[in-house]
Scaffold this motif. Structure first.
Motif, PDB file in Angstrom:
ATOM      1  N   ASN A 167       0.814  -1.234   0.000  1.00  0.00           N
ATOM      2  CA  ASN A 167       0.000   0.000   0.000  1.00  0.00           C
ATOM      3  C   ASN A 167       0.839   1.271   0.000  1.00  0.00           C
ATOM      4  O   ASN A 167       0.323   2.363   0.253  1.00  0.00           O
ATOM      5  CB  ASN A 167      -0.958   0.013   1.196  1.00  0.00           C
ATOM      6  CG  ASN A 167      -0.254   0.096   2.549  1.00  0.00           C
ATOM      7  OD1 ASN A 167       0.937   0.388   2.631  1.00  0.00           O
ATOM      8  ND2 ASN A 167      -0.972  -0.176   3.609  1.00  0.00           N
ATOM      9  N   ALA A 168       2.126   1.162  -0.298  1.00  0.00           N
ATOM     10  CA  ALA A 168       3.035   2.312  -0.171  1.00  0.00           C
ATOM     11  C   ALA A 168       2.561   3.511  -0.977  1.00  0.00           C
ATOM     12  O   ALA A 168       2.547   4.645  -0.469  1.00  0.00           O
ATOM     13  CB  ALA A 168       4.451   1.910  -0.592  1.00  0.00           C
ATOM     14  N   ALA A 216      -1.854   9.747   0.389  1.00  0.00           N
ATOM     15  CA  ALA A 216      -2.685  10.207   1.500  1.00  0.00           C
ATOM     16  C   ALA A 216      -1.902  11.131   2.415  1.00  0.00           C
ATOM     17  O   ALA A 216      -2.424  12.155   2.891  1.00  0.00           O
ATOM     18  CB  ALA A 216      -3.224   9.012   2.277  1.00  0.00           C
ATOM     19  N   ALA A 217      -0.646  10.797   2.678  1.00  0.00           N
ATOM     20  CA  ALA A 217       0.188  11.642   3.540  1.00  0.00           C
ATOM     21  C   ALA A 217       0.395  13.017   2.928  1.00  0.00           C
ATOM     22  O   ALA A 217       0.283  14.050   3.613  1.00  0.00           O
ATOM     23  CB  ALA A 217       1.532  10.960   3.783  1.00  0.00           C
ATOM     24  N   ALA A 218       0.694  13.045   1.631  1.00  0.00           N
ATOM     25  CA  ALA A 218       0.892  14.334   0.955  1.00  0.00           C
ATOM     26  C   ALA A 218      -0.393  15.157   0.984  1.00  0.00           C
ATOM     27  O   ALA A 218      -0.365  16.379   1.224  1.00  0.00           O
ATOM     28  CB  ALA A 218       1.343  14.092  -0.480  1.00  0.00           C
ATOM     29  N   ALA A 269      12.021   4.107  -4.553  1.00  0.00           N
ATOM     30  CA  ALA A 269      12.143   4.327  -5.997  1.00  0.00           C
ATOM     31  C   ALA A 269      11.017   3.639  -6.764  1.00  0.00           C
ATOM     32  O   ALA A 269      10.460   4.205  -7.717  1.00  0.00           O
ATOM     33  CB  ALA A 269      13.496   3.809  -6.483  1.00  0.00           C
ATOM     34  N   ASN A 270      10.669   2.434  -6.351  1.00  0.00           N
ATOM     35  CA  ASN A 270       9.594   1.716  -7.035  1.00  0.00           C
ATOM     36  C   ASN A 270       8.235   2.348  -6.765  1.00  0.00           C
ATOM     37  O   ASN A 270       7.360   2.362  -7.631  1.00  0.00           O
ATOM     38  CB  ASN A 270       9.609   0.244  -6.608  1.00  0.00           C
ATOM     39  CG  ASN A 270      10.809  -0.496  -7.171  1.00  0.00           C
ATOM     40  OD1 ASN A 270      11.144  -0.343  -8.346  1.00  0.00           O
ATOM     41  ND2 ASN A 270      11.477  -1.293  -6.350  1.00  0.00           N
ATOM     42  N   THR A 271       8.061   2.903  -5.566  1.00  0.00           N
ATOM     43  CA  THR A 271       6.817   3.604  -5.253  1.00  0.00           C
ATOM     44  C   THR A 271       6.716   4.897  -6.051  1.00  0.00           C
ATOM     45  O   THR A 271       5.634   5.288  -6.497  1.00  0.00           O
ATOM     46  CB  THR A 271       6.739   3.898  -3.742  1.00  0.00           C
ATOM     47  OG1 THR A 271       6.829   2.669  -3.018  1.00  0.00           O
ATOM     48  CG2 THR A 271       5.444   4.612  -3.382  1.00  0.00           C
ATOM     49  N   ALA A 272       7.845   5.577  -6.252  1.00  0.00           N
ATOM     50  CA  ALA A 272       7.853   6.836  -7.001  1.00  0.00           C
ATOM     51  C   ALA A 272       7.346   6.649  -8.429  1.00  0.00           C
ATOM     52  O   ALA A 272       6.811   7.585  -9.032  1.00  0.00           O
ATOM     53  CB  ALA A 272       9.267   7.426  -7.006  1.00  0.00           C
ATOM     54  N   ARG A 273       7.494   5.449  -8.970  1.00  0.00           N
ATOM     55  CA  ARG A 273       6.992   5.169 -10.322  1.00  0.00           C
ATOM     56  C   ARG A 273       5.461   5.147 -10.365  1.00  0.00           C
ATOM     57  O   ARG A 273       4.861   5.257 -11.433  1.00  0.00           O
ATOM     58  CB  ARG A 273       7.527   3.813 -10.809  1.00  0.00           C
ATOM     59  CG  ARG A 273       9.041   3.756 -10.934  1.00  0.00           C
ATOM     60  CD  ARG A 273       9.518   2.335 -11.161  1.00  0.00           C
ATOM     61  NE  ARG A 273       8.969   1.750 -12.373  1.00  0.00           N
ATOM     62  CZ  ARG A 273       9.004   0.454 -12.653  1.00  0.00           C
ATOM     63  NH1 ARG A 273       9.520  -0.393 -11.798  1.00  0.00           N
ATOM     64  NH2 ARG A 273       8.499   0.006 -13.785  1.00  0.00           N
ATOM     65  N   THR A 309       3.405   7.222  -8.466  1.00  0.00           N
ATOM     66  CA  THR A 309       2.785   8.443  -7.967  1.00  0.00           C
ATOM     67  C   THR A 309       3.550   9.663  -8.465  1.00  0.00           C
ATOM     68  O   THR A 309       4.740   9.572  -8.803  1.00  0.00           O
ATOM     69  CB  THR A 309       2.756   8.442  -6.420  1.00  0.00           C
ATOM     70  OG1 THR A 309       2.208   9.676  -5.947  1.00  0.00           O
ATOM     71  CG2 THR A 309       4.149   8.268  -5.838  1.00  0.00           C
ATOM     72  N   ARG A 310       2.882  10.794  -8.485  1.00  0.00           N
ATOM     73  CA  ARG A 310       3.543  12.045  -8.857  1.00  0.00           C
ATOM     74  C   ARG A 310       4.112  12.774  -7.643  1.00  0.00           C
ATOM     75  O   ARG A 310       4.738  13.825  -7.791  1.00  0.00           O
ATOM     76  CB  ARG A 310       2.555  12.955  -9.582  1.00  0.00           C
ATOM     77  CG  ARG A 310       2.108  12.403 -10.940  1.00  0.00           C
ATOM     78  CD  ARG A 310       1.192  13.392 -11.650  1.00  0.00           C
ATOM     79  NE  ARG A 310       0.797  12.888 -12.974  1.00  0.00           N
ATOM     80  CZ  ARG A 310       0.024  13.551 -13.818  1.00  0.00           C
ATOM     81  NH1 ARG A 310      -0.439  14.759 -13.478  1.00  0.00           N
ATOM     82  NH2 ARG A 310      -0.279  13.022 -14.987  1.00  0.00           N
ATOM     83  N   ILE A 311       3.879  12.238  -6.467  1.00  0.00           N
ATOM     84  CA  ILE A 311       4.423  12.854  -5.256  1.00  0.00           C
ATOM     85  C   ILE A 311       5.936  12.657  -5.222  1.00  0.00           C
ATOM     86  O   ILE A 311       6.444  11.561  -5.488  1.00  0.00           O
ATOM     87  CB  ILE A 311       3.793  12.226  -3.994  1.00  0.00           C
ATOM     88  CG1 ILE A 311       2.264  12.323  -4.044  1.00  0.00           C
ATOM     89  CG2 ILE A 311       4.333  12.880  -2.737  1.00  0.00           C
ATOM     90  CD1 ILE A 311       1.731  13.725  -4.124  1.00  0.00           C
ATOM     91  N   LYS A 312       6.664  13.711  -4.917  1.00  0.00           N
ATOM     92  CA  LYS A 312       8.115  13.595  -4.786  1.00  0.00           C
ATOM     93  C   LYS A 312       8.442  12.816  -3.517  1.00  0.00           C
ATOM     94  O   LYS A 312       7.917  13.116  -2.435  1.00  0.00           O
ATOM     95  CB  LYS A 312       8.769  14.972  -4.729  1.00  0.00           C
ATOM     96  CG  LYS A 312      10.289  14.909  -4.582  1.00  0.00           C
ATOM     97  CD  LYS A 312      10.896  16.300  -4.499  1.00  0.00           C
ATOM     98  CE  LYS A 312      12.413  16.222  -4.311  1.00  0.00           C
ATOM     99  NZ  LYS A 312      13.023  17.568  -4.190  1.00  0.00           N
ATOM    100  N   ILE A 313       9.298  11.833  -3.640  1.00  0.00           N
ATOM    101  CA  ILE A 313       9.674  11.006  -2.486  1.00  0.00           C
ATOM    102  C   ILE A 313      11.139  11.253  -2.141  1.00  0.00           C
ATOM    103  O   ILE A 313      12.023  11.127  -2.992  1.00  0.00           O
ATOM    104  CB  ILE A 313       9.432   9.521  -2.779  1.00  0.00           C
ATOM    105  CG1 ILE A 313       7.931   9.260  -2.948  1.00  0.00           C
ATOM    106  CG2 ILE A 313      10.013   8.655  -1.664  1.00  0.00           C
ATOM    107  CD1 ILE A 313       7.586   7.818  -3.268  1.00  0.00           C
ATOM    108  N   ILE A 314      11.371  11.618  -0.901  1.00  0.00           N
ATOM    109  CA  ILE A 314      12.726  11.798  -0.380  1.00  0.00           C
ATOM    110  C   ILE A 314      13.075  10.533   0.386  1.00  0.00           C
ATOM    111  O   ILE A 314      12.486  10.243   1.433  1.00  0.00           O
ATOM    112  CB  ILE A 314      12.803  13.034   0.529  1.00  0.00           C
ATOM    113  CG1 ILE A 314      12.446  14.290  -0.270  1.00  0.00           C
ATOM    114  CG2 ILE A 314      14.192  13.151   1.164  1.00  0.00           C
ATOM    115  CD1 ILE A 314      12.238  15.521   0.569  1.00  0.00           C
TER     116      ILE A 314
END
Length: 332
Positions: free
Chosen positions: A159-160, A166-168, A186-190, A192-197
């Motif tokens: 559910n990442a 939801a967090a954003a 990195a795999n979650t970033a693919r 979603t459009r949310i920037k992941i740090i």
């Protein structure tokens, strides 16, 4: 558990489930431990929770509930028991305690750690929050209770993306801190459009896989289906036919019944699923987790005999670390 089967019945069922894994001589070596564990579960009103990476003698021999780490902790809520024995690594036992604070939770081996969970500590989270003030922190369930306590949300590999979005949204932010697995980030970033740090942690099992290994599998075994865990490096996930959690992999097999498959994850997973899928040939890509393999039948037996080692968490830590877990469960 008053409604538990008698030891003789439980032992016969364990023997039947393990028949395709063990030679009769091997069964003779473990039958005494398995019988003792079944006895002790009745006497202690105990449940054995086994992760998908456990060895077949545990997974099929004594486990009452099997699955991924969060599924184990949540499944325990359905049973009227006093004791939970977590056949998995330490953060899993902590998570079970967070979701079952009024039960005694045992970990058969306190040294069964996790390279991923060990890659980040509370001080690291405090430093990240200071560096990126106002950003929500999403912590993978593969973290210690102390790290969870400083996070805003938890997530699983399944559910990442939903949790990140939801967090954003809840924080009104275009970016999210995600820890500790850089490959899961990195795999979650693919998705979603949310920037992941990300944090720079990794699982010592999954980071060893590379795309060349998948290419070789396809060349050697035409038509093979490749299922990868999202903790693998991004090129591995991109080269697979499907990526998902251990539970998602099992569901894929149940639905699609591929004729030949390789699970790009800890190889205990293939061992435990093979008997349920005789229609599928499992090609082993055997990376073992040394921490999971610290758990043995003998250690489970001793834990039930002595009711130790017990996972004990400060009530304030339970309250703080449960909050991001409950937020995740509300998201689904």
């Amino acid at each position: 558990m008053n409604d538990a089967p008698t030891t003789a019945v439980a032992l016969a069922a364990s023997k039947a489930r393990l028949a395709s894994y063990l030679h009769p001589a091997e069964w003779a070596l473990i039958a005494e431990d398995i019988a003792a564990i079944h006895d002790l579960k009745r006497d202690r009103r105990a449940l054995v929770l086994a992760h998908n990476y456990q060895t077949p003698d545990i997974f099929h021999g004594v486990a009452d509930v099997v699955g991924d780490s969060l599924a184990l902790a949540r499944a325990a809520e359905r049973f009227s028991v006093d004791v939970l024995v977590v056949a998995g690594v330490h953060f899993m036992a902590e998570t079970a305690k967070l979701l079952n604070p009024d039960r005694r939770v045992l970990t058969p081996d306190q040294e069964a750690g996790c390279s991923l969970a060990a890659s980040i500590g509370p001080d690291d989270v405090v430093a990240l929050k200071a560096r990126y003030p106002g950003l929500p922190v999403v912590a993978y369930v593969n973290t210690s209770a102390a790290v969870k306590a400083l996070a805003d949300y938890c997530c699983t590999s399944a559910n990442a993306a939903r949790v990140v979005e939801a967090a954003a949204r809840d924080f009104g932010s275009e970016a999210v801190i995600m820890l500790p697995d850089r490959f899961l980030a990195a795999n979650t970033a693919r998705e979603t459009r949310i920037k992941i740090i990300p944090w720079a942690g990794a699982c010592e099992v999954h980071e060893r896989f590379g795309p060349a290994e998948l290419t070789e599998l396809r060349e050697r075994f035409p038509g093979i289906t490749l299922l990868a865990h999202p903790e693998c490096p991004e090129p591995v996930v991109a080269a697979a036919d499907f990526a998902g959690s251990t539970a998602a992999m099992a569901a894929f097999l149940d639905k699609h019944h591929p004729s030949r498959v390789a699970l790009i994850t800890e190889c205990g997973m293939s061992d435990n699923l093979a008997a349920a899928h005789p229609e599928t040939e499992f090609i082993r890509t055997c990376n073992l987790c040394p921490h999971m393999k610290r758990i043995t039948l003998g250690k489970i037996r001793r834990a039930l005999e002595t009711l130790s080692p017990e996972v004990k968490l400060d009530p304030a830590l339970i309250t703080a670390a449960s909050r991001p877990l409950q937020r995740m469960l509300a998201i689904g």
